[in-house]
Structure formats: C-alpha cells, structure tokens
Scaffold this motif. Structure first.
Motif, short mmCIF file in Angstrom:
data_model
loop_
_atom_site.label_atom_id
_atom_site.label_comp_id
_atom_site.label_asym_id
_atom_site.label_seq_id
_atom_site.Cartn_x
_atom_site.Cartn_y
_atom_site.Cartn_z
N THR A 78 -0.43 -4.04 10.89
CA THR A 78 -1.05 -4.44 12.15
C THR A 78 -0.92 -5.95 12.25
OG1 THR A 78 -2.63 -2.62 11.89
CG2 THR A 78 -3.14 -4.28 13.56
N GLY A 79 -0.03 -6.39 13.09
CA GLY A 79 0.23 -7.83 13.17
C GLY A 79 0.78 -8.32 11.85
N THR A 80 0.04 -9.23 11.20
CA THR A 80 0.46 -9.74 9.89
C THR A 80 -0.41 -9.19 8.76
OG1 THR A 80 -0.89 -11.73 10.19
CG2 THR A 80 1.44 -11.88 10.84
N ASP A 81 -1.23 -8.19 9.08
CA ASP A 81 -2.05 -7.54 8.05
C ASP A 81 -1.38 -6.24 7.62
OD1 ASP A 81 -4.17 -9.36 7.86
OD2 ASP A 81 -5.19 -8.46 9.59
N ILE A 82 -1.20 -6.09 6.31
CA ILE A 82 -0.61 -4.88 5.76
C ILE A 82 -1.64 -4.27 4.83
CG2 ILE A 82 1.25 -3.95 4.33
CD1 ILE A 82 2.99 -6.26 5.33
N LYS A 83 -2.04 -3.05 5.13
CA LYS A 83 -3.07 -2.39 4.32
C LYS A 83 -2.56 -1.04 3.86
CE LYS A 83 -6.83 -4.88 6.34
NZ LYS A 83 -8.11 -4.94 6.96
N ILE A 84 -2.86 -0.73 2.61
CA ILE A 84 -2.47 0.56 2.06
C ILE A 84 -3.60 1.07 1.18
CG2 ILE A 84 -1.23 -0.49 0.11
CD1 ILE A 84 0.80 1.91 0.45
N THR A 85 -3.89 2.36 1.32
CA THR A 85 -4.91 3.01 0.51
C THR A 85 -4.21 4.03 -0.38
OG1 THR A 85 -6.55 2.68 2.23
CG2 THR A 85 -7.05 4.33 0.55
N LEU A 86 -4.45 3.91 -1.68
CA LEU A 86 -3.80 4.78 -2.66
C LEU A 86 -4.81 5.77 -3.24
CD1 LEU A 86 -1.69 2.00 -4.39
CD2 LEU A 86 -0.92 3.67 -2.70
N PRO A 87 -4.33 6.89 -3.77
CA PRO A 87 -5.23 7.92 -4.32
C PRO A 87 -6.03 7.41 -5.52
CG PRO A 87 -2.97 8.75 -4.16
CD PRO A 87 -2.93 7.29 -3.87
N PHE A 88 -7.20 8.04 -5.73
CA PHE A 88 -8.02 7.75 -6.90
C PHE A 88 -7.18 7.88 -8.17
CE2 PHE A 88 -10.35 9.70 -10.45
CZ PHE A 88 -11.13 8.63 -10.81
N GLY A 89 -7.37 6.95 -9.09
CA GLY A 89 -6.67 6.99 -10.36
C GLY A 89 -5.40 6.18 -10.39
N THR A 90 -4.96 5.67 -9.24
CA THR A 90 -3.75 4.84 -9.20
C THR A 90 -4.00 3.55 -9.96
OG1 THR A 90 -3.14 5.73 -7.04
CG2 THR A 90 -2.09 3.66 -7.69
N ASP A 91 -3.08 3.18 -10.82
CA ASP A 91 -3.17 1.92 -11.57
C ASP A 91 -2.58 0.81 -10.71
OD1 ASP A 91 -3.10 -0.20 -13.32
OD2 ASP A 91 -1.86 0.81 -14.83
N LYS A 92 -3.45 -0.02 -10.12
CA LYS A 92 -2.99 -1.09 -9.23
C LYS A 92 -2.20 -2.17 -9.98
CE LYS A 92 -5.92 -2.86 -6.28
NZ LYS A 92 -7.09 -3.30 -5.53
N SER A 93 -2.35 -2.23 -11.28
CA SER A 93 -1.67 -3.30 -12.03
C SER A 93 -0.22 -2.96 -12.36
CB SER A 93 -2.45 -3.61 -13.31
OG SER A 93 -2.38 -2.51 -14.19
N ASN A 94 0.24 -1.77 -11.96
CA ASN A 94 1.60 -1.36 -12.30
C ASN A 94 2.33 -0.76 -11.09
OD1 ASN A 94 3.77 -1.09 -14.02
ND2 ASN A 94 3.16 0.93 -14.73
N LEU A 95 2.11 -1.38 -9.92
CA LEU A 95 2.73 -0.88 -8.70
C LEU A 95 4.08 -1.55 -8.46
CD1 LEU A 95 -0.37 -0.91 -6.33
CD2 LEU A 95 0.70 1.07 -7.39
N SER A 96 4.96 -0.84 -7.81
CA SER A 96 6.26 -1.38 -7.45
C SER A 96 6.48 -1.12 -5.96
CB SER A 96 7.36 -0.73 -8.28
OG SER A 96 8.60 -1.30 -7.96
N ALA A 97 6.56 -2.20 -5.18
CA ALA A 97 6.66 -2.07 -3.74
C ALA A 97 8.10 -1.86 -3.29
CB ALA A 97 6.10 -3.32 -3.07
N ASN A 98 8.25 -1.03 -2.26
CA ASN A 98 9.53 -0.83 -1.58
C ASN A 98 9.33 -1.39 -0.17
OD1 ASN A 98 11.83 0.01 -0.32
ND2 ASN A 98 11.61 2.17 -0.87
N VAL A 99 10.01 -2.53 0.12
CA VAL A 99 9.75 -3.26 1.35
C VAL A 99 11.04 -3.39 2.16
CG1 VAL A 99 8.92 -5.45 2.29
CG2 VAL A 99 7.91 -4.54 0.20
N LYS A 100 10.91 -3.15 3.48
CA LYS A 100 12.03 -3.39 4.40
C LYS A 100 11.64 -4.54 5.31
CE LYS A 100 14.03 1.20 4.44
NZ LYS A 100 14.31 2.41 5.18
N ILE A 101 12.56 -5.52 5.43
CA ILE A 101 12.32 -6.68 6.29
C ILE A 101 13.44 -6.77 7.34
CG2 ILE A 101 10.98 -7.95 4.58
CD1 ILE A 101 13.52 -9.57 3.94
#
Length: 181
Positions: A21-44
């Motif tokens: 939304t505009g310049t805000d990017i928000k994502i909600t992940l399922p319970f138990g997801t380890d946020k310290s080991n995420l790998s983003a797939n981004v298209k620009i």
C-alpha cells in the motif's frame, strides 16, 4: 529516455505474498515461522535496483527500509513489516499429579486415586500448547473434592477453552466386593 520507475511490484516469503500500500509493505506469516531465517523473493521495476538486497537480509525481526532506485536516479523508500501470527491453540496437552498422568478426553480431564488420598490440596503439573496460559495456577494447592474448571487462553489472547478436572477416589469396599458379584 531513462526509466523513472522505482517500484516494488511484489514481495514474497515462500508462497506468502505481502500487501503493498503505497510505500508500506506488510506481510503476516503463520504461527511458528522463524522470522530470523526468512528469504525474500522481490520483484522491482525493470532497470531499477534495490538497496539493501532483500536476499541478503536474514533477520526480519523488525521493520526495515528498502530503497528502490530507478534507471534515471529517482528513488523511493519502502518500509517492510513482517508479523508472525500468535498461536490460536488453547490446549491442555498433559495433566499430572506427581508422576500420575490424568486421562484427557476433549475438555474433560479425569484421574482416579486410592481412597486414602487427600484430594483437598493437590498440585498439578500441566503442559499447555505453545504460548497458552491459564487463569488460575494448577501448581497451587487446589481442592478437587468437586470438579474444578480451568480456562486456557491461547497465545492470540482471544481463543479460550474451559477444561473440567475430575478427581475420583476408589472406594475400597465396592472394589473389593465387585469380585463377589
């Protein structure tokens, strides 16, 4: 003419797509997801670059800013916020009095002790689903001469479940005479 597009077109972690939304990017992940080991797939935008490189970020424990630079030098900064859902399970997984485990069927917890057991001051050891809490501590001395109800609240703070704990005593006369019938 050089492109002036400096857009993040999509942002994903695995199959989970973020909302942009505009310049805000928000994502909600399922319970138990380890946020310290995420790998983003981004298209620009075509011919644009992004800094820092989302693939190099392995710690999404806080909001992060990413700047997209268009071919003509135009920049746009996006804030990415990652949220992991709280657990919605309000389960009693195990209930013990000392080493003796109770039988859990749905929300009914039952256990039987010898007739001479003092059930007015029993302390229980309980294992709950992750992040869940109870409104009264079963580890305190509780009187189980009548069934006792305990409410478990899930980590999400809204899901609750009431459990009824029933402690029975074996009547030595009826157990002894049962063999005579």
């Amino acid at each position: 003419k050089k492109s002036e597009e400096a857009e993040i077109l999509s942002w994903k972690f695995g199959n989970q797509a973020a909302t942009i939304t505009g310049t805000d990017i928000k994502i909600t992940l399922p319970f138990g997801t380890d946020k310290s080991n995420l790998s983003a797939n981004v298209k620009i935008s075509p011919k644009a670059s992004i800094n820092p490189d989302p693939a190099s970020i392995k710690d999404d424990t806080t909001s992060k800013d990413f700047t997209v630079k268009a071919e003509d030098g135009t920049t746009k900064t996006y804030k990415v916020t990652v949220t992991v859902l709280k657990n919605n399970e309000a389960e009693i997984l195990e209930w013990k009095f000392g080493a003796k485990a109770a039988n859990i069927t749905g929300t009914d917890i039952k256990i039987t002790f010898p007739f001479s057991t003092d059930i007015t001051k029993l302390k229980a050891n309980v294992k709950l689903s992750p992040q869940a809490t109870m409104e009264k501590a079963p580890a305190n001395k509780n009187n189980y001469t009548n069934p006792v109800t305990f409410t478990v609240t899930a980590g999400d703070g809204t899901t609750t479940k009431k459990y009824k704990v029933t402690v029975n005593l074996i009547d030595p006369i009826s157990s002894w005479t049962a063999g005579w019938r």
